[in-house]
Design a protein around this motif. Sequence first.
Motif, PDB file in Angstrom:
ATOM      1  N   GLU A   2     -55.130  27.262  68.797  1.00 51.10           N
ATOM      2  CA  GLU A   2     -55.696  26.099  68.140  1.00 51.10           C
ATOM      3  C   GLU A   2     -55.418  26.195  66.656  1.00 51.10           C
ATOM      4  OE1 GLU A   2     -60.084  24.094  67.334  1.00 51.10           O
ATOM      5  OE2 GLU A   2     -59.807  25.590  68.905  1.00 51.10           O
ATOM      6  N   GLU A   3     -54.780  25.157  66.106  1.00 49.73           N
ATOM      7  CA  GLU A   3     -54.490  25.131  64.693  1.00 49.73           C
ATOM      8  C   GLU A   3     -55.614  24.416  63.958  1.00 49.73           C
ATOM      9  OE1 GLU A   3     -52.129  26.730  63.415  1.00 49.73           O
ATOM     10  OE2 GLU A   3     -50.832  27.143  65.125  1.00 49.73           O
ATOM     11  N   ARG A   4     -56.079  24.991  62.887  1.00 46.46           N
ATOM     12  CA  ARG A   4     -57.136  24.391  62.089  1.00 46.46           C
ATOM     13  C   ARG A   4     -56.701  24.405  60.639  1.00 46.46           C
ATOM     14  NH1 ARG A   4     -62.982  26.358  64.455  1.00 46.46           N
ATOM     15  NH2 ARG A   4     -62.629  25.665  66.577  1.00 46.46           N
ATOM     16  N   GLY A   5     -56.560  23.202  60.092  1.00 47.05           N
ATOM     17  CA  GLY A   5     -56.135  23.130  58.706  1.00 47.05           C
ATOM     18  C   GLY A   5     -54.714  23.624  58.554  1.00 47.05           C
ATOM     19  N   ARG A   6     -54.409  24.152  57.397  1.00 43.89           N
ATOM     20  CA  ARG A   6     -53.059  24.627  57.114  1.00 43.89           C
ATOM     21  C   ARG A   6     -52.961  26.115  57.438  1.00 43.89           C
ATOM     22  NH1 ARG A   6     -51.204  22.938  51.266  1.00 43.89           N
ATOM     23  NH2 ARG A   6     -49.338  23.947  52.101  1.00 43.89           N
ATOM     24  N   GLY A   7     -52.242  26.413  58.529  1.00 46.89           N
ATOM     25  CA  GLY A   7     -52.003  27.808  58.868  1.00 46.89           C
ATOM     26  C   GLY A   7     -53.179  28.546  59.463  1.00 46.89           C
ATOM     27  N   MET A   8     -54.269  27.830  59.825  1.00 49.42           N
ATOM     28  CA  MET A   8     -55.442  28.489  60.382  1.00 49.42           C
ATOM     29  C   MET A   8     -55.318  28.579  61.902  1.00 49.42           C
ATOM     30  SD  MET A   8     -58.294  29.943  59.465  1.00 49.42           S
ATOM     31  CE  MET A   8     -58.782  29.256  57.891  1.00 49.42           C
ATOM     32  N   THR A   9     -55.574  29.769  62.434  1.00 46.90           N
ATOM     33  CA  THR A   9     -55.490  29.998  63.871  1.00 46.90           C
ATOM     34  C   THR A   9     -56.844  30.441  64.390  1.00 46.90           C
ATOM     35  OG1 THR A   9     -53.177  30.676  63.708  1.00 46.90           O
ATOM     36  CG2 THR A   9     -54.369  31.342  65.681  1.00 46.90           C
ATOM     37  N   ARG A  10     -57.235  29.876  65.509  1.00 48.18           N
ATOM     38  CA  ARG A  10     -58.462  30.276  66.192  1.00 48.18           C
ATOM     39  C   ARG A  10     -58.088  31.230  67.319  1.00 48.18           C
ATOM     40  NH1 ARG A  10     -64.061  30.548  65.727  1.00 48.18           N
ATOM     41  NH2 ARG A  10     -65.049  30.316  67.743  1.00 48.18           N
ATOM     42  N   ILE A  11     -58.615  32.449  67.292  1.00 51.74           N
ATOM     43  CA  ILE A  11     -58.315  33.424  68.321  1.00 51.74           C
ATOM     44  C   ILE A  11     -59.460  33.509  69.330  1.00 51.74           C
ATOM     45  CG2 ILE A  11     -56.835  34.775  66.797  1.00 51.74           C
ATOM     46  CD1 ILE A  11     -59.169  36.853  66.690  1.00 51.74           C
ATOM     47  N   THR A  12     -59.153  34.073  70.482  1.00 54.47           N
ATOM     48  CA  THR A  12     -60.121  34.275  71.547  1.00 54.47           C
ATOM     49  C   THR A  12     -60.270  35.772  71.796  1.00 54.47           C
ATOM     50  OG1 THR A  12     -59.561  32.170  72.587  1.00 54.47           O
ATOM     51  CG2 THR A  12     -60.605  33.819  73.982  1.00 54.47           C
ATOM     52  N   ILE A  13     -61.503  36.197  72.030  1.00 52.96           N
ATOM     53  CA  ILE A  13     -61.789  37.614  72.289  1.00 52.96           C
ATOM     54  C   ILE A  13     -62.293  37.767  73.719  1.00 52.96           C
ATOM     55  CG2 ILE A  13     -63.171  39.621  71.645  1.00 52.96           C
ATOM     56  CD1 ILE A  13     -61.132  38.904  69.541  1.00 52.96           C
ATOM     57  N   ASN A  14     -61.478  38.403  74.553  1.00 56.73           N
ATOM     58  CA  ASN A  14     -61.843  38.669  75.940  1.00 56.73           C
ATOM     59  C   ASN A  14     -62.036  40.169  76.141  1.00 56.73           C
ATOM     60  OD1 ASN A  14     -61.314  35.877  76.547  1.00 56.73           O
ATOM     61  ND2 ASN A  14     -59.133  36.382  76.621  1.00 56.73           N
ATOM     62  N   LEU A  15     -62.791  40.515  77.160  1.00 58.11           N
ATOM     63  CA  LEU A  15     -63.070  41.915  77.455  1.00 58.11           C
ATOM     64  C   LEU A  15     -62.473  42.312  78.792  1.00 58.11           C
ATOM     65  CD1 LEU A  15     -64.457  44.592  76.846  1.00 58.11           C
ATOM     66  CD2 LEU A  15     -66.548  43.677  77.858  1.00 58.11           C
ATOM     67  N   ASN A  16     -61.548  43.256  78.766  1.00 57.68           N
ATOM     68  CA  ASN A  16     -61.014  43.850  79.993  1.00 57.68           C
ATOM     69  C   ASN A  16     -62.036  44.874  80.477  1.00 57.68           C
ATOM     70  OD1 ASN A  16     -59.673  45.594  81.837  1.00 57.68           O
ATOM     71  ND2 ASN A  16     -57.690  45.014  80.994  1.00 57.68           N
ATOM     72  N   VAL A  17     -62.695  44.578  81.603  1.00 60.20           N
ATOM     73  CA  VAL A  17     -63.847  45.366  82.034  1.00 60.20           C
ATOM     74  C   VAL A  17     -63.497  46.479  83.022  1.00 60.20           C
ATOM     75  CG1 VAL A  17     -65.519  43.532  81.613  1.00 60.20           C
ATOM     76  CG2 VAL A  17     -64.383  43.665  83.841  1.00 60.20           C
ATOM     77  N   LEU A  18     -62.208  46.714  83.265  1.00 63.17           N
ATOM     78  CA  LEU A  18     -61.848  47.803  84.169  1.00 63.17           C
ATOM     79  C   LEU A  18     -62.489  49.117  83.724  1.00 63.17           C
ATOM     80  CD1 LEU A  18     -60.098  48.664  86.617  1.00 63.17           C
ATOM     81  CD2 LEU A  18     -58.351  49.336  84.958  1.00 63.17           C
ATOM     82  N   THR A  19     -63.015  49.862  84.663  1.00 60.31           N
ATOM     83  CA  THR A  19     -63.731  51.143  84.513  1.00 60.31           C
ATOM     84  C   THR A  19     -65.192  50.963  84.119  1.00 60.31           C
ATOM     85  OG1 THR A  19     -63.261  51.656  82.161  1.00 60.31           O
ATOM     86  CG2 THR A  19     -61.585  52.292  83.795  1.00 60.31           C
ATOM     87  N   LEU A  20     -65.690  49.741  84.064  1.00 57.37           N
ATOM     88  CA  LEU A  20     -67.103  49.541  83.727  1.00 57.37           C
ATOM     89  C   LEU A  20     -68.010  50.295  84.685  1.00 57.37           C
ATOM     90  CD1 LEU A  20     -69.231  48.097  81.998  1.00 57.37           C
ATOM     91  CD2 LEU A  20     -69.050  46.142  83.545  1.00 57.37           C
ATOM     92  N   ASP A  21     -67.638  50.359  85.953  1.00 56.14           N
ATOM     93  CA  ASP A  21     -68.472  51.046  86.934  1.00 56.14           C
ATOM     94  C   ASP A  21     -68.622  52.530  86.617  1.00 56.14           C
ATOM     95  OD1 ASP A  21     -65.638  50.843  87.624  1.00 56.14           O
ATOM     96  OD2 ASP A  21     -66.117  51.964  89.444  1.00 56.14           O
TER      97      ASP A  21
END
Length: 307
Positions: A2-21
Motif C-alpha cells: 500500500e502506497e501512502r503519500g510520496r514513497g510511503m509503504t505500509r508493511i504487514t507483520i505476520n507471525l510464523n508460529v511453527l514450534t509454538l507447541d
Amino acid sequence: MEERGRGMTRITINLNVLTLDRLFGGDLGAYVEKARAIEEAGIDGVVMPDHVVFGNDAVYPYGNWTVAPADSWPEPMTVLSAVAAATHRVKLITNVLIAPLRSAVLLAKQVATLHALSGGRFELGVGTGWQKEEYDASGLPFANRGDVLFDQMRACQALWRERPTYLQSDHVNLDGIWCSPTVTDASPMPLWFGLAPTRTNARYFATFDGHWSCIKPDPDFVAEGRARLEEALFTGFGIEKRLKVRAAPAMHCDAAGTPCIDRTMENIHASVAAGVTEFDIPMMFYARDPKTFDRFLERIGGVQRDY
C-alpha cells in the motif's frame, strides 16, 4: 503493498508460529489458545509452513537451519482452521504449502472451505518443496513438481469459479466436475508463490496474478529477485506490476551471537527498501519459553508499519 503519500509503504507483520507447541510441553492446543493472544497483540497474520514427512538425512538447502526429522510439524490447514475459530481479525496464511503432495481437487476444496469459514481471511502460499524424500514417501515424482503445481493452480482457480468445471492438462483431468464451496470475486483470496525468482517461474505470477514468497531473508537477494521477476513479467508477458513480497526479516543477533528480536526489528528498513511488504517473523528463532514468547509478541505487535 500500500502506497501512502510520496514513497510511503505500509508493511504487514505476520507471525510464523511453527514450534509454538514446544514452548508449552508439546501441547498442540497451544496453537489455538495462543492465537487469541497473537490477535490481541496487534499482529496481522498467523503463518504456518508445511512438511508432510522428513527423511533421516534431510539437509535444508537455503541456509544454516538444521532439520531434525523428529521435530513437530502439524498439518497447516488443520492448525489454521482451529486458529480461525479462535480469532476474528488475523489473516490465516500458508507459507508455503507443498501443494504437489496433495491432489488438486482436495486442495481446492480445503482452501475454499477455510476461506469461507474464516470470513475471507485465508491466503494461500504454495511451493514445490525441496525434499525429495517427501515425494518418495507419497509415491509422487519429484522431478516434474513444478509443472504439477502449475496445473494444480489452474485446476483450483477453475474449480473455484466455474460450475461445472472442465479442464484438461498433463496432470489434471476435470470433465464436468462440481466442487463446493467456491471462492468468489466478492471475497478474493490472494495467491503467493514460494519459488525461485527465475524467468521460467514468472509464468506463475503472470497466469495467476500472484505475489512472491521469498525463502531467503537477505535484502540483496530480495531486491535482485523481485527486479528479475518484474522484468520477466514485463518482457515476457507485457505485465507491468510491482510484486508484493513476503519474507522473514534479516536476522540480527546480540553480542553473544543469539538471535535478538529487538535488533532484528530495528533493522527491517533494509528489507523494506528491498521490496518486502509482508514480514513473516519466525517465532522459533526468538521465543524459547512462555515468558520470552509474551515479550516477543509485545515487541513485534508494536512494530512501526509505515516506512
